[in-house]
Motif scaffolding. Structure first.
Motif, PDB file in Angstrom:
ATOM      1  N   ALA A 350      27.857 -10.262 -13.406  1.00  0.00           N
ATOM      2  CA  ALA A 350      28.114  -9.297 -14.469  1.00  0.00           C
ATOM      3  C   ALA A 350      28.547  -7.981 -13.828  1.00  0.00           C
ATOM      4  O   ALA A 350      27.885  -7.483 -12.914  1.00  0.00           O
ATOM      5  CB  ALA A 350      26.869  -9.088 -15.319  1.00  0.00           C
ATOM      6  N   ILE A 351      29.652  -7.441 -14.307  1.00  0.00           N
ATOM      7  CA  ILE A 351      30.206  -6.188 -13.776  1.00  0.00           C
ATOM      8  C   ILE A 351      30.339  -5.237 -14.956  1.00  0.00           C
ATOM      9  O   ILE A 351      31.120  -5.489 -15.879  1.00  0.00           O
ATOM     10  CB  ILE A 351      31.573  -6.415 -13.112  1.00  0.00           C
ATOM     11  N   HIS A 352      29.575  -4.143 -14.915  1.00  0.00           N
ATOM     12  CA  HIS A 352      29.544  -3.205 -16.033  1.00  0.00           C
ATOM     13  C   HIS A 352      29.861  -1.791 -15.546  1.00  0.00           C
ATOM     14  O   HIS A 352      29.326  -1.346 -14.523  1.00  0.00           O
ATOM     15  CB  HIS A 352      28.165  -3.182 -16.700  1.00  0.00           C
ATOM     16  N   ASN A 353      30.715  -1.093 -16.283  1.00  0.00           N
ATOM     17  CA  ASN A 353      30.926   0.354 -16.079  1.00  0.00           C
ATOM     18  C   ASN A 353      31.219   0.710 -14.621  1.00  0.00           C
ATOM     19  O   ASN A 353      30.724   1.702 -14.096  1.00  0.00           O
ATOM     20  CB  ASN A 353      29.703   1.131 -16.570  1.00  0.00           C
ATOM     21  N   THR A 354      32.009  -0.116 -13.982  1.00  0.00           N
ATOM     22  CA  THR A 354      32.326   0.046 -12.561  1.00  0.00           C
ATOM     23  C   THR A 354      33.804   0.365 -12.406  1.00  0.00           C
ATOM     24  O   THR A 354      34.650  -0.157 -13.131  1.00  0.00           O
ATOM     25  CB  THR A 354      31.928  -1.227 -11.796  1.00  0.00           C
ATOM     26  N   THR A 355      34.106   1.231 -11.448  1.00  0.00           N
ATOM     27  CA  THR A 355      35.482   1.627 -11.159  1.00  0.00           C
ATOM     28  C   THR A 355      35.939   0.974  -9.866  1.00  0.00           C
ATOM     29  O   THR A 355      35.250   1.066  -8.843  1.00  0.00           O
ATOM     30  CB  THR A 355      35.596   3.150 -11.039  1.00  0.00           C
ATOM     31  N   MET A 372      32.697  -8.974 -17.676  1.00  0.00           N
ATOM     32  CA  MET A 372      33.226  -7.669 -17.276  1.00  0.00           C
ATOM     33  C   MET A 372      33.264  -6.781 -18.514  1.00  0.00           C
ATOM     34  O   MET A 372      34.012  -7.059 -19.454  1.00  0.00           O
ATOM     35  CB  MET A 372      34.630  -7.813 -16.688  1.00  0.00           C
ATOM     36  N   ARG A 373      32.467  -5.703 -18.490  1.00  0.00           N
ATOM     37  CA  ARG A 373      32.391  -4.814 -19.644  1.00  0.00           C
ATOM     38  C   ARG A 373      32.481  -3.362 -19.201  1.00  0.00           C
ATOM     39  O   ARG A 373      31.751  -2.932 -18.309  1.00  0.00           O
ATOM     40  CB  ARG A 373      31.078  -5.017 -20.403  1.00  0.00           C
ATOM     41  N   GLY A 374      33.374  -2.637 -19.837  1.00  0.00           N
ATOM     42  CA  GLY A 374      33.426  -1.199 -19.659  1.00  0.00           C
ATOM     43  C   GLY A 374      33.867  -0.719 -18.297  1.00  0.00           C
ATOM     44  O   GLY A 374      33.551   0.402 -17.902  1.00  0.00           O
ATOM     45  N   GLU A 390      34.756 -19.183 -16.571  1.00  0.00           N
ATOM     46  CA  GLU A 390      34.499 -18.691 -17.911  1.00  0.00           C
ATOM     47  C   GLU A 390      34.375 -17.186 -17.836  1.00  0.00           C
ATOM     48  O   GLU A 390      33.560 -16.661 -17.080  1.00  0.00           O
ATOM     49  CB  GLU A 390      33.225 -19.307 -18.489  1.00  0.00           C
ATOM     50  N   VAL A 391      35.201 -16.471 -18.617  1.00  0.00           N
ATOM     51  CA  VAL A 391      35.342 -15.030 -18.451  1.00  0.00           C
ATOM     52  C   VAL A 391      35.200 -14.327 -19.795  1.00  0.00           C
ATOM     53  O   VAL A 391      35.858 -14.695 -20.770  1.00  0.00           O
ATOM     54  CB  VAL A 391      36.715 -14.667 -17.841  1.00  0.00           C
ATOM     55  N   GLU A 392      34.342 -13.303 -19.816  1.00  0.00           N
ATOM     56  CA  GLU A 392      34.269 -12.379 -20.939  1.00  0.00           C
ATOM     57  C   GLU A 392      34.767 -11.027 -20.463  1.00  0.00           C
ATOM     58  O   GLU A 392      34.182 -10.426 -19.555  1.00  0.00           O
ATOM     59  CB  GLU A 392      32.839 -12.258 -21.460  1.00  0.00           C
ATOM     60  N   LEU A 393      35.849 -10.554 -21.061  1.00  0.00           N
ATOM     61  CA  LEU A 393      36.507  -9.324 -20.638  1.00  0.00           C
ATOM     62  C   LEU A 393      36.504  -8.372 -21.839  1.00  0.00           C
ATOM     63  O   LEU A 393      37.257  -8.563 -22.788  1.00  0.00           O
ATOM     64  CB  LEU A 393      37.939  -9.649 -20.202  1.00  0.00           C
ATOM     65  N   THR A 394      35.645  -7.353 -21.787  1.00  0.00           N
ATOM     66  CA  THR A 394      35.409  -6.520 -22.968  1.00  0.00           C
ATOM     67  C   THR A 394      35.455  -5.037 -22.616  1.00  0.00           C
ATOM     68  O   THR A 394      34.769  -4.592 -21.682  1.00  0.00           O
ATOM     69  CB  THR A 394      34.041  -6.856 -23.598  1.00  0.00           C
ATOM     70  N   ASP A 395      36.256  -4.288 -23.348  1.00  0.00           N
ATOM     71  CA  ASP A 395      36.262  -2.816 -23.285  1.00  0.00           C
ATOM     72  C   ASP A 395      36.542  -2.279 -21.888  1.00  0.00           C
ATOM     73  O   ASP A 395      35.979  -1.257 -21.482  1.00  0.00           O
ATOM     74  CB  ASP A 395      34.933  -2.249 -23.798  1.00  0.00           C
TER      75      ASP A 395
END
Length: 832
Positions: A350-355, A372-374, A390-395
């Motif tokens: 899970a990758i969140h709010n990362t640049t 991957m979110r935000g 399987e990929v969830e790509l959100t925001d």
């Protein structure tokens, strides 16, 4: 002499031809030429070739280079195309002559069988050369090219030049017989002399620029903190916690059963080690256990190069391999200067709010479950590439990369992403299944490329302002494309080949040449709004018929905007029977307008929508914008709603019952906005302006609770009708000119809440309002200049509430006043 390039490098180290063949030690260096090299004779290229910085590839006169078609799905981040390519980041010198030309060609002898020569920030001097069979004969991105005495023939694109840093000069050459001749994109310039650019199949020259995207600023990093720990090659057993500043001069491995925890604010830096001379750093982290890197918005974790002058590819990656028993977490991190910032196989991540910025590739994975979110993936060669996952790509924000996102054989769900200003494709999806909803794909060269899916849904996306094509579909049957904005793309809204999709309810408008270019299509195109496309709504370039019933053709005769057998007997027919007689209402798909957009036809705003700073929303003459209950439009960029006398713009409610059916048009610092020849009705407040240089003219604002209110300005309200509102106009600390308007039938015509000294109200007919023609608020202590207006029959003072009725508040200075009604209101100052 025949030389086969298969993960090898050529090196010529002495003037007398000597050839040393070096086997590449690892896949990352496949095809990388690590020392100055000479090609001569016959050269067969079987895989990608890269000329890195500091290296020169020289091609002698008479050399013939044959590039075979790619047989694998490569993933190396240093390459840009899925086809075999010759990429130049160092120097390429081609020394052909008129008698002994150099030839680059594809083994299959057909257009697009190999990628071409890609000058990616490097330098190429090409003389006496013929390049054919490529996707792009020569492509230059922020590099330098001198092309002399050469021919680019039988390619899809002859020459593509991109970026303001590109420097290209073409002399004594021919660019003919390609599909497209010369493309100059994103501010690039090409100087030509004595060069023929002609007889290219679709277009000889094309230039386009889309507005770039400025990535968000990074949090400052504490560069002064001392290094707390240094690691060389090491295995971390059990649980390890990192905080402070960490330096890695090797590969740190976290084996199965162990865990690495990185605390907020930690800086992890990698020294540069390049043992094989391919220009790519080799130090990194290998996670086979579990990684928890959980920063915060205020104290992100940083992964970067340890060099004083940091460069892309200084270190390898954060690798996560065979880690699927628990979820690896990367949150509020910043990852830069890597070959692959994050790289994982057979893992759950899970990758969140990362640049991720300044990497060859931001994220790469396969056989994994990924959320991957935000995140922000900007300024990399490639943003994200995944396969068999399987990929969830959100925001997420995916911007200013050469390639945005590339997914192969994935089950992909992508929602709410902004994929903008990428140099090539914004999003490429091939094979697998994909659901794409409510994404923005804007300002890329190609917006969305879809091929060979076995299932797909593309719904409620905004695919706009891409310099070449919005959506490209190839060999896709089971896909629904519905409710999308496909507008204002440079050439075509859609390119369709060998598809059987259901394409319904889309807004396909304002594309430079074609709404849809179709080679072969067996599906159905219905209920779409085609309007204002440059050449054709649909341009059929195949022999099979196309079903396109029930569409709106922008008010044109379908026969005029459709190219088919009626125009060329070799083509099929587009069956456009039962055409809609009126624009088909289209529901705006996103909660924002993030880039320049044009609304045409009938636009339904179902939820509150914001025009973001920097974006311009233009509403075309004749357009109706209808708002659902509670919806409104907030403009923080700019609104240009300039109708015409005989083609006004309507802002109204869906129900059209009465005041407060919808909220308002709110303009906040929306300098330069224009509302002209508009009808604004049934709102709570029709127009609400704060700190905005706004012009309102020749409009009707009626049947609202309040017609217009504003604070500050400057505002001009000219030649408009305010009628049947509770309050016609309300000013609060306003700076405005209100002139030549008809203000009648309201309860209060003009209400000045506070600080009315900045108003000039003149030349208006302010009469017949049931309460007061003008009312001064209890906290307004300034006089209002309202000279030269018509107030109706009798004493004007009796229709005004001011300091005469309530001592201490300001006065309305109405003398001298007009003695008869003036000709005012919409169109009163225009020449018929």
């Amino acid at each position: 002499m025949t030389i086969s390039l298969f993960r090898i490098a050529f090196v010529c180290t002495v003037p007398i031809l000597a050839l040393l063949v070096l086997l590449a030690p690892r896949s990352a260096s496949a095809g990388v030429i690590t020392a100055d090299t000479v090609w001569t004779g016959s050269v067969t290229v079987t895989e990608d070739v890269l000329v890195p910085e500091g290296v020169t590839l020289t091609v002698r006169p008479g050399t013939s280079i044959t590039v075979v078609a790619a047989e694998s799905t490569k993933t190396d981040p240093e390459y840009l195309s899925p086809l075999n390519e010759i990429t130049v980041r160092g120097t390429l010198t081609v020394e052909g002559t008129e008698k002994e030309p150099v030839r680059f060609s594809g083994a299959e002898k057909k257009k697009g069988s190999w990628a071409g020569i890609l000058v990616d920030g490097g330098t190429a001097a090409i003389r006496g050369c013929r390049i054919s069979d490529a996707d792009t004969g020569v492509s230059v991105t922020d590099g330098t090219l001198r092309l002399t005495g050469s021919a680019l023939l039988e390619n899809r694109y002859g020459l593509v030049v991109q970026g303001t840093k590109a420097r290209v000069a073409v002399a004594d050459s021919r660019i003919t017989g390609n599909d497209y001749g010369i493309f100059t994109l994103q501010g690039a310039r090409v100087a030509t002399s004595a060069t023929e650019v002609a007889r290219n199949g679709k277009k000889d020259t094309y230039a386009a620029t889309s507005r770039g995207q400025i990535p968000p600023k990074a949090q400052p990093v504490n560069d002064g903190a001392p290094v707390g720990r240094r690691y060389r090659d090491m295995v971390l057993l059990g649980e390890t916690v990192w905080q402070g500043r960490i330096e890695i001069d090797g590969t740190v491995r976290v084996p199965e059963g162990s865990r690495l925890v990185i605390l907020p604010g930690t800086i992890v830096e990698f020294t540069r080690r390049d043992t094989n001379g391919d220009g790519i750093g080799e130090n990194g982290i290998m996670i086979q256990g579990r990684l928890v890197a959980k920063g915060t918005a205020e104290r992100p974790i940083t992964f970067r190069s340890a060099a004083k002058v940091r460069r892309m590819g200084d270190w390898d990656a954060v690798n996560i391999m065979n880690s699927s028993t628990g979820q690896n977490l990367i949150e509020y991190c910043r990852i830069e200067d890597a070959y692959r910032g994050l790289h994982f196989h057979f893992s759950t991540v899970a990758i969140h709010n990362t640049t991720l910025t300044g990497n060859y590739r931001g994220i790469q994975f396969q056989e994994s479950m990924v959320v991957m979110r935000g995140n922000t993936l900007c300024g990399n060669r490639s943003g994200v590439q995944g396969r068999d996952s399987e990929v969830e790509l959100t925001d997420n924000l995916i911007c200013t990369n050469q390639v945005g996102g590339n997914f192969f054989r994935t089950t992909l769900t992508a929602q709410g992403n902004r994929i903008v200003a990428n140099g090539r494709e914004g999003l490429r999806v091939r094979e697998g299944a994909a659901t794409l909803r409510e994404n923005l794909l804007d300002g890329n060269r190609f917006g969305l490329l879809v091929a060979d899916l076995y299932h797909g849904e593309v719904s409620r996306n905004s695919i706009t302002n891409n310099t070449e094509t919005g959506i490209s579909l190839k060999n896709v049957d089971t896909i629904d494309i519905a409710g999308n904005v496909v507008a204002d793309n440079g050439l075509n809204g859609f390119n369709i080949q060998d598809c059987g999709a259901l394409i319904t309810g889309n807004l396909v408008t304002g594309n430079g040449e074609r709404g849809m270019g179709i080679q072969s299509f067996a599906g159905r195109i219905s209920g779409n709004d085609f309007g204002g496309n440059g050449l054709y709504a649909i341009d059929l370039d195949g022999k099979d018929d196309v079903a396109a019933p029930g569409n709106w053709w922008g008010g044109d005769d379908p026969a005029r905007v459709v190219f088919d057998r009626h125009d060329d007997s070799a083509l099929g027919l587009v069956h456009y029977d039962t055409a809609s007689a009126a624009p088909i209402p289209f529901v705006w798909p996103l909660p924002f307008v993030a880039s320049d957009a044009v609304w045409r036809g009938v636009i339904t705003v179902a939820a509150p929508t914001t025009v973001l700073p920097g974006a311009v929303l233009t509403v075309a003459p004749g357009t109706t914008v209808q708002f659902a209950g509670g919806a409104g439009l907030e403009v923080k960029g700019k609104l240009i709603a300039a109708g015409k006398r005989d083609s006004r713009i309507v802002f109204t409610s869906v129900e059209r019952k009465g005041a407060s059916d919808w909220n308002e048009i709110l303009l906040e610092y929306a300098t330069g906005s224009v509302i002209a020849h508009c009808l604004v009705e049934y709102a709570t407040w029709g127009i609400h302006s704060h700190f905005t240089d706004l012009s309102v003219s020749d409009s009707v604002i009626a049947h609202n609770y309040g017609g217009m209110r504003f604070r500050s300005g400057p505002v001009q309200i000219r030649r408009s009708l305010f009628r049947d509102n509770t309050i016609g106009i309300r000013s609060y600390i306003g700076n405005a000119l209100i002139a030549d308007n008809l203000i009648t039938g309201n309860e209060t015509g003009i209400f000045v809440r506070e600080k009315g000294g900045g108003l000039t109200v003149t030349g208006n007919s302010i009469s017949g309002n049931s309460g007061y023609n003008m009312r001064i608020g209890d906290f307004n202590d300034e006089d209002v200049n309202a000279r030269g207006n018509w107030w109706g029959e009798g004493d004007p003072g009796e229709t005004i509430f001011d300091g005469r009725q309530e001592p201490g508040i300001g006065m309305v200075l109405f003398e001298p006043h007009l003695t008869k009604p003036p000709t005012v209101g919409p169109g009163s100052g225009e020449t018929p």
